[in-house]
Design an enzyme around this catalytic site. Structure first.
Site, PDB file in Angstrom:
ATOM      1  N   ALA A  99     -16.901 100.778  31.660  1.00  0.00           N
ATOM      2  CA  ALA A  99     -16.311  99.942  30.570  1.00  0.00           C
ATOM      3  C   ALA A  99     -15.370 100.855  29.750  1.00  0.00           C
ATOM      4  O   ALA A  99     -15.325 101.902  29.637  1.00  0.00           O
ATOM      5  CB  ALA A  99     -17.256  99.462  29.686  1.00  0.00           C
ATOM      6  N   LYS A 100     -14.161 100.117  29.608  1.00  0.00           N
ATOM      7  CA  LYS A 100     -13.087 100.805  28.826  1.00  0.00           C
ATOM      8  C   LYS A 100     -13.587 101.363  27.371  1.00  0.00           C
ATOM      9  O   LYS A 100     -13.154 102.415  27.174  1.00  0.00           O
ATOM     10  CB  LYS A 100     -11.996  99.795  28.638  1.00  0.00           C
ATOM     11  CG  LYS A 100     -10.683 100.409  28.179  1.00  0.00           C
ATOM     12  CD  LYS A 100      -9.976 101.190  29.298  1.00  0.00           C
ATOM     13  CE  LYS A 100      -8.798 102.026  28.677  1.00  0.00           C
ATOM     14  NZ  LYS A 100      -8.029 102.987  28.723  1.00  0.00           N
ATOM     15  N   ARG A 101     -14.469 100.644  26.910  1.00  0.00           N
ATOM     16  CA  ARG A 101     -14.754 100.977  25.540  1.00  0.00           C
ATOM     17  C   ARG A 101     -15.763 102.224  25.870  1.00  0.00           C
ATOM     18  O   ARG A 101     -16.227 102.898  24.763  1.00  0.00           O
ATOM     19  CB  ARG A 101     -15.561 100.043  24.763  1.00  0.00           C
ATOM     20  CG  ARG A 101     -16.541  99.518  25.406  1.00  0.00           C
ATOM     21  CD  ARG A 101     -17.463  98.167  24.564  1.00  0.00           C
ATOM     22  NE  ARG A 101     -18.503  97.790  25.112  1.00  0.00           N
ATOM     23  CZ  ARG A 101     -18.690  97.191  26.255  1.00  0.00           C
ATOM     24  NH1 ARG A 101     -17.615  96.663  26.861  1.00  0.00           N
ATOM     25  NH2 ARG A 101     -19.877  96.658  26.940  1.00  0.00           N
TER      26      ARG A 101
END
Ligand code: GLU
Ligand code: ZN
Length: 281
Positions: free
Chosen positions: A237-239
């Site tokens: 996930a980017k986060r």
């Protein structure tokens, strides 16, 4: 003819996990001489960022994956989503729900594949309150549809068990339709024959199979592929720090070489492919 799609949501830039999903969809279509479609799932107005969506086709082209035809924007399909929702309401299959997330979490006693299962607090309501979400009366829907099966190319024939997700929301208060309703309608409208997507969405397909029966649209074949996991064993996930495709592209990386590496399951250090269907969100 085989038609697949890559259906990213523009609430963050594409990362390696998306690239892998896109190439599975692309290669599955090309294997049969079929079509590979791009659909931008920008139905969630609050989280969608229009500028990002514009980058997705560029990212795909950089990887050497060229979608056939113009990309579809899910937000332009709201009228069809609402019409289907109204038809399900008229058939007595939806009821309004005004519960907050916190109320549901506090009242839920069953934990399903996607989190707390809605405890049915509003079931049986027949009013039409402003700002309500509309939930599927799962027991009644399953009763009307009867037993259903669906085919996953990688996991074999499945007996639909949508009950484990409970009375899912189909019409949301802040968006025309939920993911479940929109994806089923949009795949059908675009003639998708093979729904390739990450195995983290396997549980949702049970609900989709039921909706397909209720809506009377064609039944595709599914192909739930493994997903890329980060060093923490969770879905990339980017986060959580996954590297963006656009960053690699702007840094003059070699897109086709990256696509080849992903195809050969040669991943950067710390990244692996999930096994089985139990994937931590
Ligand atoms: N838009 C969804 C996502 O980005 C994928 C939907 C699907 O493939 O069915 O996770
Ligand atoms: Zn409720």
């Amino acid at each position: 003819m085989t038609v697949t799609r890559f259906a990213p949501s523009p609430n963050g830039p594409l990362h390696l996990g998306h690239a892998y999903a896109a190439l599975v969809a692309h290669d599955r279509a090309r294997r049969d001489g079929g079509r590979f479609r791009l659909r931008i799932e920008d139905i969630d107005g609050a989280r969608s960022r229009a500028a990002l969506a514009g980058e997705f086709a560029t990212d795909l082209a950089w990887l050497g994956l060229r979608p056939d035809g113009a990309a579809i924007r899910q937000s332009q399909r709201s009228a069809a989503h609402l019409a289907a929702g109204e038809a399900l309401k008229a058939a007595g299959l939806l009821y309004p729900c005004t519960c907050t997330r916190a109320e549901i979490a506090a009242a839920a006693s069953v934990h399903g594949p996607d989190g707390p299962v809605y405890p049915g607090t509003c079931k049986g309501r027949t009013d039409n309150p402003d700002g309500a979400a509309w939930r599927l009366d799962m027991a009644e829907a399953v009763r009307r549809a009867g037993p259903l099966t669906w085919l996953d190319e990688l996991h074999g024939t499945q007996h639909a068990a949508p009950e484990t997700l409970g009375d899912v929301v189909l019409l949301r208060k802040d968006a025309p339709a939920s993911y479940h309703l929109a994806v089923v309608l949009d795949d059908a409208a675009d003639g998708i024959t093979h729904v390739t997507r990450g195995a983290d969405l396997f549980a949702a397909t049970h609900v989709h199979r039921l909706l397909i029966a209720l809506l009377g649209v064609p039944v595709p074949v599914w192909h739930h592929h493994p997903v890329l996991l980060g060093p923490d064993g969770r879905k990339l996930a980017k986060r959580r720090g996954a590297v963006g495709i656009a960053d690699l592209r702007r840094a003059d990386g070699d897109g086709p070489a990256l696509a080849e590496a992903l195809r050969a399951h040669r991943f950067p250090a710390g990244i692996s492919l999930s096994e089985g269907l139990d994937i931590a969100p």
